[in-house]
Design a protein around this motif. Structure first.
Motif, PDB file in Angstrom:
ATOM      1  N   GLU A   1       9.340 -55.945  21.525  1.00 65.28           N
ATOM      2  CA  GLU A   1       9.199 -55.917  22.979  1.00 65.28           C
ATOM      3  C   GLU A   1       8.016 -55.030  23.331  1.00 65.28           C
ATOM      4  OE1 GLU A   1      12.554 -55.874  25.892  1.00 65.28           O
ATOM      5  OE2 GLU A   1      13.671 -55.197  24.132  1.00 65.28           O
ATOM      6  N   LYS A   2       7.188 -55.486  24.268  1.00 66.60           N
ATOM      7  CA  LYS A   2       6.092 -54.654  24.718  1.00 66.60           C
ATOM      8  C   LYS A   2       6.664 -53.397  25.351  1.00 66.60           C
ATOM      9  CE  LYS A   2       1.809 -54.617  27.375  1.00 66.60           C
ATOM     10  NZ  LYS A   2       0.889 -55.372  28.250  1.00 66.60           N
ATOM     11  N   SER A   3       6.176 -52.258  24.927  1.00 60.91           N
ATOM     12  CA  SER A   3       6.752 -51.003  25.405  1.00 60.91           C
ATOM     13  C   SER A   3       5.770 -49.865  25.191  1.00 60.91           C
ATOM     14  CB  SER A   3       8.052 -50.703  24.643  1.00 60.91           C
ATOM     15  OG  SER A   3       7.770 -50.493  23.264  1.00 60.91           O
ATOM     16  N   ARG A   4       6.124 -48.727  25.725  1.00 62.50           N
ATOM     17  CA  ARG A   4       5.411 -47.501  25.418  1.00 62.50           C
ATOM     18  C   ARG A   4       6.406 -46.357  25.473  1.00 62.50           C
ATOM     19  NH1 ARG A   4       4.822 -44.028  29.499  1.00 62.50           N
ATOM     20  NH2 ARG A   4       4.643 -44.739  31.667  1.00 62.50           N
TER      21      ARG A   4
ATOM     22  N   THR B   1       8.746 -56.511  14.924  1.00 61.64           N
ATOM     23  CA  THR B   1       8.523 -55.121  14.548  1.00 61.64           C
ATOM     24  C   THR B   1       9.035 -54.894  13.134  1.00 61.64           C
ATOM     25  OG1 THR B   1       8.757 -54.362  16.833  1.00 61.64           O
ATOM     26  CG2 THR B   1       9.028 -52.719  15.112  1.00 61.64           C
ATOM     27  N   LEU B   2       8.225 -54.245  12.322  1.00 61.93           N
ATOM     28  CA  LEU B   2       8.616 -53.876  10.963  1.00 61.93           C
ATOM     29  C   LEU B   2       8.852 -52.373  10.919  1.00 61.93           C
ATOM     30  CD1 LEU B   2       8.919 -54.061   7.860  1.00 61.93           C
ATOM     31  CD2 LEU B   2       6.406 -54.036   7.715  1.00 61.93           C
ATOM     32  N   LYS B   3      10.029 -51.968  10.456  1.00 63.43           N
ATOM     33  CA  LYS B   3      10.351 -50.553  10.283  1.00 63.43           C
ATOM     34  C   LYS B   3      10.543 -50.283   8.801  1.00 63.43           C
ATOM     35  CE  LYS B   3      13.318 -46.910  12.153  1.00 63.43           C
ATOM     36  NZ  LYS B   3      14.318 -46.605  13.200  1.00 63.43           N
TER      37      LYS B   3
ATOM     38  N   ASP C   1      10.755 -54.755  36.933  1.00 60.23           N
ATOM     39  CA  ASP C   1      11.996 -54.631  36.163  1.00 60.23           C
ATOM     40  C   ASP C   1      11.809 -53.626  35.041  1.00 60.23           C
ATOM     41  OD1 ASP C   1      14.530 -55.019  35.133  1.00 60.23           O
ATOM     42  OD2 ASP C   1      13.947 -56.772  33.954  1.00 60.23           O
ATOM     43  N   ARG C   2      11.607 -52.365  35.384  1.00 56.68           N
ATOM     44  CA  ARG C   2      11.447 -51.316  34.395  1.00 56.68           C
ATOM     45  C   ARG C   2      12.778 -51.019  33.721  1.00 56.68           C
ATOM     46  NH1 ARG C   2       6.272 -52.012  34.639  1.00 56.68           N
ATOM     47  NH2 ARG C   2       5.133 -50.907  36.262  1.00 56.68           N
ATOM     48  N   ARG C   3      12.749 -50.789  32.423  1.00 54.96           N
ATOM     49  CA  ARG C   3      13.959 -50.433  31.695  1.00 54.96           C
ATOM     50  C   ARG C   3      13.645 -49.359  30.661  1.00 54.96           C
ATOM     51  NH1 ARG C   3      13.611 -55.776  31.338  1.00 54.96           N
ATOM     52  NH2 ARG C   3      13.262 -55.724  29.100  1.00 54.96           N
ATOM     53  N   VAL C   4      14.525 -48.386  30.549  1.00 54.29           N
ATOM     54  CA  VAL C   4      14.419 -47.404  29.481  1.00 54.29           C
ATOM     55  C   VAL C   4      15.217 -47.919  28.289  1.00 54.29           C
ATOM     56  CG1 VAL C   4      14.994 -45.075  28.737  1.00 54.29           C
ATOM     57  CG2 VAL C   4      14.091 -45.449  31.024  1.00 54.29           C
ATOM     58  N   GLN C   5      14.556 -48.050  27.165  1.00 55.22           N
ATOM     59  CA  GLN C   5      15.201 -48.507  25.940  1.00 55.22           C
ATOM     60  C   GLN C   5      15.356 -47.313  25.008  1.00 55.22           C
ATOM     61  OE1 GLN C   5      16.085 -51.920  24.516  1.00 55.22           O
ATOM     62  NE2 GLN C   5      17.143 -50.394  23.273  1.00 55.22           N
TER      63      GLN C   5
END
Length: 396
Positions: A156-159, A109-111, A267-271
């Motif tokens: 990381e794959k996320s939404r 990921t580039l920020k 294995d859901r996680r809130v990031q």
């Protein structure tokens, strides 16, 4: 709430009703309105130059044909991209090179820091130090490289979690646990809460000095100014300060755009991300900020790319459930728990005003300096409307 009615402190596990693969808002997607440069090819060249210079390994030896860059949504201040190094065939057998350097990821990921950070004299050295520490303590994704314009992070794959999902008890429970740990951190920064008032002053002054050539924007700005925001800041300070709440290391930006759902089906996680604004602050501000943002949905596909839903304004019961869980995670003496709960409930209600006011001023400034195509002025107006509604309804 009597102890007998409190919810048990069971461990948080995200229900299957929150689906990583749903159509809600996928983080990795093509969204032209969130690309920094309209000429994507030119920006791809800039991103490629950064990865070659700062990432090292196979990234430094790659050619442009091996590089992919795609915009992400999720940040309304900075610019997010996914950079990918594809496997290629050739005389040097790129696949073998990548396997021999396993420490180098092929997708990151580039920020890229947004314009507003330079306008407000943003302390990049402090922010870089902050993020290195948080990454080492596993509060944010691993950082691979930091440079003046931004940084490369683990992908990381996320939404994003949507506004309706954030109201779910398993999410608010998780955030209560998160804040209980986050607030305990000892960080090498000024251990006073003065930054909140300074930030309010700074954005307020910038907002009042903002002007637009575009008539539509000027008209909308005049509508916002009619709320008498020039003098309202002093009223807000009288409501919120002085504050006798505990000063802890706060996230300062807890809300929808900074809550991601990651992991696999079982294995859901809130990031929690968006920690760049973290600092020592009044503990209840993190709660006030979160409660203030719960009524905004940033997942709408059409301009202004958000909507305000008053039905999402959290009830006192919802707020208290989160505060009670947080306090019980602090392991305070029983006699002190109730006092702490009431103090956070009282102060967080006032800090809801501070969050709305700050976001309103921030939106005005962003409308002037940012290249992101988002309805910043429309958002600013909605924040000031929410500010005065909350102030009147709660007799503040």
């Amino acid at each position: 709430m009597p102890d007998s009615e409190r919810k048990p402190l069971d461990s948080c596990s995200l229900a299957d009703s929150i689906d990583l693969e749903s159509r809600a808002v996928t983080a990795e997607c093509h969204l032209p309105h969130l690309i920094k440069n309209e000429n994507v090819v030119d920006f791809r060249g800039q991103a490629f130059a950064w990865v070659k210079k700062y990432m090292g390994g196979p990234w430094s030896r790659a050619e442009m044909k091996h590089f992919r860059c795609k915009g992400m949504r999720g940040d309304l201040t900075n610019y997010l991209y996914i950079c990918k190094l594809i496997l290629w065939d050739g005389e040097n057998d790129g696949l073998k090179i990548l396997k021999s350097e396993a420490g180098y990821p092929t997708k990151i990921t580039l920020k890229v820091y947004g314009e507003i950070e330079s306008y407000m004299g943003f302390n990049k050295v402090e922010m870089m130090t902050l993020n290195v520490i948080l990454a080492e303590r596993h509060y944010i994704p691993r950082i691979f490289a930091i440079f003046p314009d931004g940084r490369f992070e683990q992908y990381e794959k996320s939404r994003q979690l949507r506004a309706a999902e954030i109201r779910k008890a398993d999410v608010t429970n998780h955030l209560a646990d998160y804040l209980a740990e986050y607030h305990k951190m000892d960080m090498p920064f000024g251990k006073t809460a003065g930054r909140l008032e300074e930030t309010l002053d700074h954005y307020h002054a910038m907002a009042l000095s903002t002007h637009f050539e575009d008539e539509a924007k000027s008209k909308l700005l005049r509508k916002i100014v009619r709320y008498n925001i020039d003098e309202e800041l002093e009223t807000l300070k009288e409501i919120c300060f002085p504050c006798h709440d505990e000063v802890v290391f706060c996230h300062n930006n807890l809300g929808e755009g900074n809550l991601l759902l990651t992991g696999h089906k079982d294995d859901r996680r809130v990031q929690v991300v968006g920690c760049d604004m973290s600092s020592y602050n009044y503990r209840s501000y993190d709660f006030g900020h979160f409660f203030a943002t719960m009524q905004f949905d940033f997942g709408t596909p059409n301009f202004p790319y958000f909507k305000r839903d008053r039905s999402f304004i959290p009830s006192e019961e919802t707020r208290r459930d989160m505060v009670v869980r947080y306090v019980r995670r602090l392991d305070l003496p029983l006699a002190q728990q109730k006092v702490t709960e009431e103090k956070i409930m009282e102060y967080s209600e006032k800090f809801i005003l501070a969050a709305h006011f700050l976001h309103g001023c921030w939106g005005i400034v962003q409308a002037d300096v940012s290249e992101l195509q988002f309805g910043y002025l429309e958002y600013a107006l909605a924040c000031f409307q929410a500010y005065f509604e909350h102030k009147i309804l709660n007799n503040l």
